[in-house]
Design an enzyme around this catalytic site. Sequence first.
Site, mmCIF file in Angstrom:
data_model
loop_
_atom_site.group_PDB
_atom_site.id
_atom_site.type_symbol
_atom_site.label_atom_id
_atom_site.label_comp_id
_atom_site.label_asym_id
_atom_site.label_seq_id
_atom_site.Cartn_x
_atom_site.Cartn_y
_atom_site.Cartn_z
ATOM 1 C CE LYS A 86 -17.794 0.064 -28.656
ATOM 2 N NZ LYS A 86 -18.402 -0.652 -29.797
ATOM 3 N N GLY A 90 -25.620 -6.033 -33.634
ATOM 4 C CA GLY A 90 -25.963 -6.616 -34.921
ATOM 5 C C GLY A 90 -27.421 -6.963 -35.116
ATOM 6 C CB ALA A 96 -24.646 -2.190 -30.007
ATOM 7 N N GLY A 97 -26.987 -1.969 -32.329
ATOM 8 C CA GLY A 97 -28.403 -2.253 -32.537
ATOM 9 C C GLY A 97 -29.159 -1.297 -33.435
ATOM 10 C CG ASN A 129 -19.486 -2.285 -38.099
ATOM 11 O OD1 ASN A 129 -18.619 -2.928 -37.549
ATOM 12 N ND2 ASN A 129 -19.548 -2.230 -39.411
#
Length: 279
Positions: free
Chosen positions: A121, A182, A208-209, A230
């Site tokens: 990645k 995040g 992401a997000g 995550n």
Amino acid sequence: MICPTDTLEQEGVIDSSDSLLINGRVFNSRLMLGTGKYKNLQEAYSSIIVSQTSIVTVAVRRLQNLGHVKHYSLLDILPLDMLWLLPNTAGCSTVEEAVRVAALGREMCCRLGQVDNNFVKLEVIADSQYLLPDPIGTLKAAEYLVDKGYAVLPYIYPDPMLAKQLEEIGCVTVMPLASPIGSGKGLQNLENIQIIINSASVPIIIDAGLGTSSDAVKAIEMGSAAVLVNSAIAYAKSPVLMADAMRLGVISGRYAYLAKRMIQSDQARPSSPSTGLVY
């Protein structure tokens, strides 16, 4: 007990081979998980197991010494015969640094028994405030790594032209962000992401997000092949419960995508027939 999925397969509603395919490798889950930010090892392990993910990302820069990779406790206890590792170049701000860390990631996979794992990645992030990926650096690093035989999964801002360029040089997926890393703000650039999905011939993975399971539903429903999550799980009050919610959200979104939603109308349509009324 009858499993709904088995019933749908038997009736031909869904294809039993409807799995995520990346670089010729089949994955059963469309939910990918990060391994950082958890309060402790047990929360991380339990969340990963409950999610039923097939792919977990590992920030290679966290491993100070690959000679002691087995002492990185989470990797030591995860069932790596069932999970595919996705080394990432998180924390790299230059092309050179990303290329070097990608090589370390491949070595890490070999040491952990995944000798045929050439996935990486790719993250090149020079912006320390908003953590937005560097498009030029990402393209340069991707071109180099593809030429060296890596299966490159680049993390990008949702730029349709950049996504197409990365696909054309041989990246096996493209991973546009939903919103800043995040942030938990969910899908903030739907039009561009939809253009990328519609134009791509490789899997598009939203990364992401994402903040909650409804974000995962929407991302998969609009045609993305998978999502990578995550912070939304690690920072939840109950990470394990959120991991299960994300698992179900991805399944729900995929079913809705395959079902194809009804055509929207500006007018109301009665749900009951207007004939045969009793007066």
